[in-house]
Design a protein around this motif. Structure first.
Motif, PDB file in Angstrom:
ATOM      1  N   ARG A   1       0.831  -1.198   0.000  1.00  0.00           N
ATOM      2  CA  ARG A   1       0.000   0.000   0.000  1.00  0.00           C
ATOM      3  C   ARG A   1       0.864   1.246   0.000  1.00  0.00           C
ATOM      4  N   THR A   2       1.969   1.184   0.747  1.00  0.00           N
ATOM      5  CA  THR A   2       2.865   2.336   0.770  1.00  0.00           C
ATOM      6  C   THR A   2       3.549   2.519  -0.579  1.00  0.00           C
ATOM      7  N   THR A   3       3.883   1.405  -1.236  1.00  0.00           N
ATOM      8  CA  THR A   3       4.439   1.491  -2.581  1.00  0.00           C
ATOM      9  C   THR A   3       3.458   2.198  -3.505  1.00  0.00           C
ATOM     10  N   ALA A   4       2.177   1.845  -3.387  1.00  0.00           N
ATOM     11  CA  ALA A   4       1.145   2.485  -4.202  1.00  0.00           C
ATOM     12  C   ALA A   4       1.057   3.982  -3.880  1.00  0.00           C
ATOM     13  N   PHE A   5       1.228   4.293  -2.601  1.00  0.00           N
ATOM     14  CA  PHE A   5       1.223   5.693  -2.169  1.00  0.00           C
ATOM     15  C   PHE A   5       2.349   6.464  -2.860  1.00  0.00           C
ATOM     16  N   LEU A   6       3.550   5.889  -2.857  1.00  0.00           N
ATOM     17  CA  LEU A   6       4.697   6.568  -3.460  1.00  0.00           C
ATOM     18  C   LEU A   6       4.523   6.696  -4.969  1.00  0.00           C
ATOM     19  N   GLU A   7       3.949   5.643  -5.583  1.00  0.00           N
ATOM     20  CA  GLU A   7       3.703   5.710  -7.023  1.00  0.00           C
ATOM     21  C   GLU A   7       2.742   6.844  -7.346  1.00  0.00           C
ATOM     22  N   CYS A   8       1.695   6.966  -6.511  1.00  0.00           N
ATOM     23  CA  CYS A   8       0.717   8.027  -6.708  1.00  0.00           C
ATOM     24  C   CYS A   8       1.400   9.385  -6.580  1.00  0.00           C
TER      25      CYS A   8
ATOM     26  N   GLY B   1       2.504  15.519 -12.986  1.00  0.00           N
ATOM     27  CA  GLY B   1       1.395  16.253 -13.596  1.00  0.00           C
ATOM     28  C   GLY B   1       0.217  15.366 -13.954  1.00  0.00           C
ATOM     29  N   GLY B   2       0.295  14.073 -13.587  1.00  0.00           N
ATOM     30  CA  GLY B   2      -0.850  13.186 -13.794  1.00  0.00           C
ATOM     31  C   GLY B   2      -1.968  13.587 -12.847  1.00  0.00           C
ATOM     32  N   ASP B   3      -3.180  13.101 -13.092  1.00  0.00           N
ATOM     33  CA  ASP B   3      -4.244  13.518 -12.185  1.00  0.00           C
ATOM     34  C   ASP B   3      -5.067  12.349 -11.644  1.00  0.00           C
ATOM     35  N   GLN B   4      -4.661  11.120 -11.934  1.00  0.00           N
ATOM     36  CA  GLN B   4      -5.402   9.983 -11.389  1.00  0.00           C
ATOM     37  C   GLN B   4      -4.454   8.994 -10.742  1.00  0.00           C
ATOM     38  N   CYS B   5      -4.811   8.523  -9.577  1.00  0.00           N
ATOM     39  CA  CYS B   5      -4.081   7.427  -8.967  1.00  0.00           C
ATOM     40  C   CYS B   5      -4.999   6.221  -8.958  1.00  0.00           C
ATOM     41  N   SER B   6      -4.391   5.023  -8.971  1.00  0.00           N
ATOM     42  CA  SER B   6      -5.202   3.811  -9.111  1.00  0.00           C
ATOM     43  C   SER B   6      -6.189   3.680  -7.961  1.00  0.00           C
ATOM     44  N   LYS B   7      -5.779   4.145  -6.780  1.00  0.00           N
ATOM     45  CA  LYS B   7      -6.705   3.970  -5.644  1.00  0.00           C
ATOM     46  C   LYS B   7      -6.935   5.290  -4.936  1.00  0.00           C
TER      47      LYS B   7
END
Lengths: 183, 166
Positions: A163-170, A177-183
Motif C-alpha cells: 500500500r505504501t508502494t502504491a502511495f509513493l507511485e501516486c 502532472g498526472g491527475d489519477q491514482c489507481s486507488k
C-alpha cells in the motif's frame, strides 16, 4: 456427465470464491469522499513556539503536497515517523502536518525527540478541521496536487507494505502532472 | 417452613437479576449522554439523526450508541447544524460530504447499491424459480406412469383367475 450434474459444483465454486473475496475486503478502511475534490477551506494556527501554521492556501502552490494527520499520543504515528523524515529529505514532496487533538507541550517534546519532517504544522486542537478532511483515525495521509485537489488518502501508518508502494507511485504520478491514482 | 423461605429468597434474587439484565440497554445508553440542547424539539430531531449516523470508528454502532471521541464530536456537529437551521437532510448531507455514504446506517438507493437492496429479492426469485422447476418435473414424472400393454393385461387376468380357482 450432463451439465445438470455440474450445477451443484458450479454453485459451490461461486460461493467459495465470493466468500474468499469477502475475506480480503477491509471494511475498516472507509474510502475517502474527497478524492479529486479541492481541499476543504480551513486555517489552522501553528504549534506553540512555531511560526508556520497550515491553511488551504498553503496547499495550492503548484507542487505536490503531502498532508499527514498525526498526534504525539498515537503509537502508529511513531512507527511511520522515520518514513516521513525520509520522504521530506528526499524532496519528492513537501510534507505538512495536521496535529490532531494534541497537547502543545507534548507534541513539542515529541517532535524534538523524533525529528520534525513538516514544512508546516496546523494545530487542530478541537479536531474539527480534521473532520472537514474526513479523518476518522490517526494517522491518515493525503496527497494534494498542485492545484489543491486531494488525490489520495492513505489510512494507517506508512511503512514498507504494498500500500505504501502504491502511495509513493501516486505521489510520483501527481508530481509528473498526472491527475489519477489507481486507488 | 425454612425451606419455603429460601426458595422465595432465591426467586426474589432471580427476579432482580432478570430486571437488571432487562434494564442494561438503558444503562448503556446513559453512558453516552452529553449536554442536550435547551430546545427540546431541536434536541429530539438531533437525537433522531444520531440513530441514522454511523460511528466511523466502531462501524456497526450509531453515533447515538457510541462513546468514541469521534462519535461525540459528530454529535456536537449534528446539534450545531440543527441549531443553525439545517433540515435533517442538510445535516445528513453535511456529514456525507465529509465521510461519504458510509456515514449513513441506511445506504441510499442508487446504482452502486442496487444489488445490496434488491439482491435478496433476486435470490428469493431464483429460489422460487428453481423450486417450481423441481415441482413441475416431479408432477410430469408421475403422469408418465404407462398403462399396461395388452399382453400384460392378459397375464394379469390369468394370474387373478388362477388365484380365484385356487
Amino acid at each position: 456427465m450432463s451439465f445438470r450434474h455440474l450445477v451443484p459444483f458450479i454453485l459451490f465454486v461461486v460461493v467459495v470464491v465470493s466468500l474468499g473475496v469477502g475475506l480480503t475486503l477491509k471494511p475498516k478502511e472507509i474510502p475517502s469522499a474527497l478524492i479529486n475534490l479541492p481541499v476543504p477551506d480551513f486555517q489552522l494556527p501553528p504549534l506553540e513556539g512555531k511560526t508556520n501554521g497550515l491553511a488551504s492556501d498553503n496547499l495550492r502552490t503548484g507542487s505536490v503536497q503531502v498532508v499527514n494527520v498525526f498526534a504525539s499520543w498515537c503509537l502508529p504515528c511513531r512507527d511511520e515517523h522515520p518514513f516521513l523524515m525520509q520522504l521530506a529529505k528526499s524532496g519528492r514532496a513537501t510534507v505538512n502536518g495536521i496535529n490532531y487533538k494534541d497537547k502543545p507541550e507534548k507534541v513539542a517534546k515529541w517532535l524534538a525527540e523524533v525529528g520534525d519532517p513538516f514544512a508546516r504544522i496546523g494545530a487542530d486542537l478541537e479536531g474539527r478541521v480534521s473532520i472537514d478532511w474526513g479523518v476518522y483515525g490517526v494517522p491518515e495521509t493525503f496527497i494534494v496536487d498542485g492545484a489543491g485537489r486531494i488525490r489520495m488518502k492513505y489510512l494507517g501508518p506508512l511503512d514498507n507494505s504494498d500500500r505504501t508502494t502504491a502511495f509513493l507511485e501516486c505521489l510520483d504520478t501527481i508530481a509528473r502532472g498526472g491527475d489519477q491514482c489507481s486507488k | 417452613m425454612f425451606k419455603v423461605k429460601t426458595s422465595r429468597l432465591i426467586r426474589g434474587a432471580l427476579l432482580l437479576v432478570i430486571l437488571q439484565v432487562a434494564l442494561l440497554p438503558g444503562i448503556a445508553q446513559a453512558v453516552a449522554v452529553d449536554p442536550p440542547l435547551d430546545d427540546s424539539a431541536l434536541e429530539a430531531r438531533a437525537q433522531a439523526l444520531f440513530l441514522d449516523l454511523r460511528c466511523l470508528v466502531c462501524q456497526n454502532q450509531s453515533i447515538s450508541d457510541s462513546n468514541a471521541d469521534l462519535a461525540r464530536d459528530l454529535r456536537t456537529i449534528v446539534r450545531e447544524r440543527v441549531v443553525a437551521g439545517d433540515t435533517d437532510e442538510e445535516a445528513r448531507t453535511f456529514l456525507v460530504d465529509r465521510y461519504g455514504d458510509w456515514v449513513l446506517l441506511q445506504p441510499p438507493l442508487k446504482f452502486t447499491t442496487w444489488l445490496l437492496w434488491f439482491g435478496p429479492l433476486l435470490l428469493l426469485a431464483l429460489a422460487a424459480w428453481l423450486g417450481l422447476g423441481v415441482y413441475r418435473r416431479r408432477g410430469r414424472r408421475e403422469e408418465k406412469v404407462e398403462s399396461l400393454s395388452a399382453e400384460e393385461r392378459n397375464q394379469l387376468k390369468s394370474l387373478l383367475n388362477d388365484a380365484d380357482d385356487g
